[in-house]
Enzyme design. Structure first.
Site, PDB file in Angstrom:
ATOM      1  N   GLU A   1       0.840  -1.207   0.000  1.00 14.26           N
ATOM      2  CA  GLU A   1       0.000   0.000   0.000  1.00 14.26           C
ATOM      3  C   GLU A   1       0.870   1.249   0.000  1.00 14.26           C
ATOM      4  OE1 GLU A   1      -1.999  -0.545   3.854  1.00 14.26           O
ATOM      5  OE2 GLU A   1      -0.464   0.707   4.806  1.00 14.26           O
TER       6      GLU A   1
ATOM      7  N   CYS B   1       4.626   0.886  15.451  1.00 11.74           N
ATOM      8  CA  CYS B   1       4.419   1.784  14.315  1.00 11.74           C
ATOM      9  C   CYS B   1       3.684   3.029  14.794  1.00 11.74           C
ATOM     10  CB  CYS B   1       3.623   1.078  13.219  1.00 11.74           C
ATOM     11  SG  CYS B   1       3.293   2.136  11.797  1.00 11.74           S
TER      12      CYS B   1
HETATM   13 MN    MN Z   1       0.946   1.744   5.624  1.00 13.31          MN
END
Ligand code: MN
Length: 150
Positions: free
Chosen positions: A64, A118
């Protein structure tokens, strides 16, 4: 809801009252064996969210891209990541920066799960998957083509 000061780890890479979520809410077959835990929701006073993702051996995240960036720290296992047209090995405590509008995909290529923190902005655009034309462009590089899972 008031956020607890301390959230205990209850098992390796699991935390008290932090649910183990599906990787993507809308499901799909463009990823394999990935879980998500939101460690800090962020919100008005921070503007960023910290998540922990884990990819089982042999699994991969979605290929993505999007406008928002990812700031990643590997905390478990190893693997590889595609960022743009570069493939990088991942080792524990490595830091990975994913710039805006850059194709990316993580793969767990070792016998241990690949776990990483993340950091993202709370307000962010939706990830976009490659069109057939995007895929053809990525596959023009044979090494990238061999890496991709989608
Ligand atoms: Mn991503």
């Amino acid at each position: 809801m008031k956020h607890p000061i301390r959230t205990r780890q209850t098992a390796p890479f699991r935390w008290e009252s932090v649910p183990l979520l599906a990787y993507k809410e809308d499901g799909g077959t463009h990823f394999k064996d990935v879980t998500r835990q939101v460690l800090f929701e962020g919100g008005d006073h921070l503007g960023a969210q910290l998540r922990y993702f884990e990819i089982a051996p042999g699994g991969h995240s979605t290929l993505e891209r999007h406008h928002h960036i990812h700031s990643v720290m590997i905390v478990r296992g190893g693997g590889q990541v595609l960022v743009g047209r570069e493939i990088h090995d991942l080792a524990q405590h490595d830091l990975i920066y994913i710039p805006p509008e850059t194709w990316h995909q993580f793969r767990a290529t070792t016998p241990e799960p690949l776990g990483f923190l993340c950091l993202v902005r709370c307000e962010r655009d939706k990830p976009r998957r490659p069109t057939p034309a995007d895929l053809a462009e990525l596959r023009a590089d044979a090494v990238v083509g061999a890496f991709l899972r989608h």
